[in-house]
Scaffold this motif. Structure first.
Motif, short mmCIF file in Angstrom:
data_model
loop_
_atom_site.label_atom_id
_atom_site.label_comp_id
_atom_site.label_asym_id
_atom_site.label_seq_id
_atom_site.Cartn_x
_atom_site.Cartn_y
_atom_site.Cartn_z
N LEU A 315 0.86 -1.18 0.00
CA LEU A 315 0.00 0.00 0.00
C LEU A 315 0.90 1.24 0.00
O LEU A 315 1.80 1.36 0.84
CB LEU A 315 -0.91 0.00 1.23
N SER A 316 0.67 2.13 -0.97
CA SER A 316 1.38 3.41 -1.05
C SER A 316 2.89 3.25 -1.00
O SER A 316 3.59 3.94 -0.26
CB SER A 316 0.92 4.34 0.08
N VAL A 361 -6.28 -5.64 0.97
CA VAL A 361 -6.36 -4.18 0.90
C VAL A 361 -7.64 -3.79 0.18
O VAL A 361 -8.01 -4.38 -0.85
CB VAL A 361 -5.14 -3.60 0.16
N ASP A 363 -9.69 0.10 -0.63
CA ASP A 363 -9.91 1.54 -0.48
C ASP A 363 -8.93 2.19 0.50
O ASP A 363 -9.31 3.02 1.33
CB ASP A 363 -11.34 1.81 -0.01
N GLY A 364 -7.66 1.81 0.41
CA GLY A 364 -6.64 2.46 1.22
C GLY A 364 -6.51 1.93 2.63
O GLY A 364 -5.74 2.47 3.42
N PHE A 365 -7.27 0.88 2.97
CA PHE A 365 -7.17 0.26 4.29
C PHE A 365 -6.58 -1.15 4.13
O PHE A 365 -6.82 -1.83 3.14
CB PHE A 365 -8.54 0.12 4.96
N ARG A 383 -9.15 -3.16 10.78
CA ARG A 383 -8.52 -2.57 9.61
C ARG A 383 -7.58 -1.45 10.03
O ARG A 383 -7.79 -0.79 11.04
CB ARG A 383 -9.56 -2.05 8.62
N GLN A 385 -5.40 2.05 9.01
CA GLN A 385 -5.33 3.24 8.17
C GLN A 385 -3.92 3.84 8.29
O GLN A 385 -3.55 4.35 9.34
CB GLN A 385 -6.37 4.27 8.60
N PRO A 386 -3.12 3.76 7.21
CA PRO A 386 -1.73 4.24 7.31
C PRO A 386 -1.61 5.71 7.68
O PRO A 386 -0.69 6.10 8.41
CB PRO A 386 -1.18 3.99 5.90
N SER A 387 -2.54 6.56 7.21
CA SER A 387 -2.42 8.00 7.47
C SER A 387 -2.53 8.33 8.95
O SER A 387 -1.94 9.32 9.42
CB SER A 387 -3.48 8.77 6.68
#
Length: 577
Positions: A315-316, A361, A363-365, A383, A385-387
């Motif tokens: 992810l990212s 993964v 939707d960004g989770f 889940r 959340q990286p942010s």
């Protein structure tokens, strides 16, 4: 806009204290010299070196009045509102006037507008106005989407031979089959055959001919008129065929590097197999599969927790290794590997210790589903959340499940099979993140634990596993539209506790356990042909690893390995023909 800029803009609107008039055709712009000097090297030179200090009127005929208005607005406000179809024109003018901040704005907009139809014109535009950063991104986009560019871009036939050679020589050129590059070259030549036929030997020498089928070289390349009538092309073709026929000979590897004709290209994406078990001992290594060279490379990061029966996700630009076990006790820790910096960092732990669980993964989770905490099978799910670097609990599943496979398709999560602490399961369920609810879907045809589950060809595939009696080679796929499972072609070998992922339009199963223990065997499934094919084995026998795919990396060579060893062809009979 700062207070000073706001004052200047107000004075401009009232035409107060203006000491310059820029005239474009019949349009006049009353301005303050100091404002334009602050943002533009061109106007600074115009006002201080190229004209007397007392001059007030300046005629400029290199720009249209509406573009000049945008320039003035940006000089005074630091922002600009421009239609998509005028960005290129504004970029050209900003480059001419040396307005660096506006160039950056236009560059960003042009990057967002890159398509297979526009990327070549952006590449040439950025080259003409010397913007190396935009040029590099436009070229990278062209290389990644080469087949679409050739099919749709009106600019492709307009490339110079030097530009085409630059594309052909680049290792990043993305084609599933090298034969595509020959077809592109002939399309370019045939757009102006009289003028371009003489470039045939040069362009053919830039192709990776030894990566093509020998039959294609003999039956298509050699029989194409421009090649057939060129004496200079014949030794190139002979060299390529000799390379293909000699790839398996030991003498080939005595050379420190291989011929450019045989050099594999870099893959656009890489398959990563993280951690796992070898002889029931968890390991920390990562192996990366290069589909263009058909080989595995060991990635040896400095740190990393040995893990098996864990989950992994990309992810990212980072690889996350989640939970699993290092010895007997399950883990709740999570390590993040920066795929560009090649460094490890520990991030927030899960709420629960989990091994033999599902990770995917959406939707960004990153979702972690079920598993075993060392005492019992789990229904719980959470889940990440990286942010925010936080794990959050979501609704629990309908059933306890460890050793289950999971995936995401069409905005929903699916988890299939597993073990509930009493029996192996054929049941499957689906999670809707909008309603935060799990719903049972039709059962699979087989009970499966330690199975691989992945979204592929717009279906949910459940592959292999253990049914309580046998290790399975069978596979089935769930069609959400039909709300039903259908059998698909079985793997060539039974296995459980393996890695599964989708790369380059094919489904890969990696390593795992068979009746004899850990395996290194890897095969891939093509939904269009309904067939499984053997690909290169892993470097070590391994089970209970987790696989995922990373793409868009600017350091792909770190995972693809050296390009001086070409892929082995499996077409032995064809070669001998």
């Amino acid at each position: 806009m700062s207070d000073i800029s706001s004052v200047y803009n107000e004075l401009r609107a009232r035409r107060q204290l203006c000491d310059a008039v820029i005239r474009v055709n019949r349009a006049e712009f009353h301005l303050h010299k100091v404002v334009l000097c602050c943002c533009s090297s061109y106007f600074r030179s115009l006002f201080t070196h190229w004209s007397p200090p007392h001059d007030r009127l300046y005629d400029i005929d290199l720009v249209s009045p509406d573009i000049m208005q945008l320039i003035v607005d940006f000089a005074y406000t630091g922002s600009v509102s421009v239609a998509e179809d005028r960005i290129r024109e504004l970029f050209v003018v900003a480059s001419y006037f040396g307005i660096l901040d506006l160039i950056q704005v236009c560059q960003h907009r042009l990057e967002e507008q890159l398509t297979p139809r526009s990327c070549l014109s952006t590449w040439r535009l950025s080259d003409l106005h010397y913007n190396p950063e935009l040029r590099g991104k436009a070229l990278a986009f062209t290389l990644r989407h080469f087949e679409e560019v050739v099919a749709s871009s009106e600019e492709f036939p307009l490339l110079s031979v030097e530009e085409l050679v630059r594309i052909l020589e680049d290792d990043r050129l993305n084609v599933k089959q090298e034969e595509t590059t020959f077809e592109a070259v002939m399309s370019w030549i045939n757009s102006e055959p009289e003028r371009r036929r003489g470039f045939t030997p040069l362009l053919v020498s830039k192709l990776r001919l030894a990566q093509m089928s020998p039959n294609f070289i003999r039956d298509v390349v050699a029989e194409t008129e421009a090649v057939k009538n060129s004496e200079a092309c014949q030794p190139i073709l002979r060299n390529a065929l000799e390379l293909i026929l000699g790839l398996r000979a030991p003498r080939f590897f005595e050379s420190s590097s291989c011929s450019p004709l045989a050099r594999p290209r870099l893959p656009p994406a890489i398959l990563l197999a993280a951690g796992g078990c070898t002889g029931n001992i968890p390991i920390a290594g990562i192996e990366a599969y290069d589909i263009r060279a058909d080989r595995w490379l060991s990635v040896d990061p400095d740190e990393g927790t040995p893990r098996a029966s864990h989950g992994a996700a990309v992810l990212s630009g980072s690889l996350y290794c989640v939970g699993g076990r290092q010895d007997v006790e399950p883990l709740n820790t999570v390590d993040r590997f920066d795929l560009r910096a090649l460094t490890w960092q520990q991030v927030a732990p899960m709420h629960s210790r989990r091994s033999f669980f599902g990770v995917t993964v959406l939707d960004g989770f990153i979702y972690a589903l079920g598993g075993c905490d060392g005492y019992q099978q789990l229904r719980t799910a959470e889940r990440y959340q990286p942010s925010t670097n936080q794990w959050t609990l979501i609704a629990a599943m309908q059933k306890e499940r460890s050793h289950a496979g999971c995936t995401a398709l069409r905005g929903k999560l699916y988890i299939c099979g597993g073990f509930d602490g009493i029996e192996l399961l054929s049941s499957a369920e689906r999670y809707d993140p909008e309603s935060n609810q799990w719903t049972l879907i039709p059962n699979m045809d087989s009970r499966r634990a330690g199975n691989g589950v992945v979204a592929y060809a717009d279906r949910v595939f459940a592959v292999g596993g253990f049914d309580g009696i046998d290790t399975l080679s069978t596979a089935e796929a769930f069609d959400p539209d039909a709300d039903a499972w259908r059998a698909v072609t079985s793997m060539s070998k039974p296995r459980s506790n393996f890695g599964v992922s989708v790369l380059d339009g094919r489904l890969f199963v990696v390593g795992g356990l068979d009746s004899a223990g850990d395996v290194a065997y890897v095969e891939s499934y093509d939904a269009e042909t309904g067939t499984w094919s053997h690909v290169a084995d892993m470097q070590i026998r391994c089970s209970s690893m987790s696989c995922c795919v990373a793409d868009g990396l600017d350091n792909m060579a770190d995972y693809a390995g050296p390009r001086d060893v070409p892929r082995f062809s499996s077409e032995d009979d064809e070669m001998k023909g």
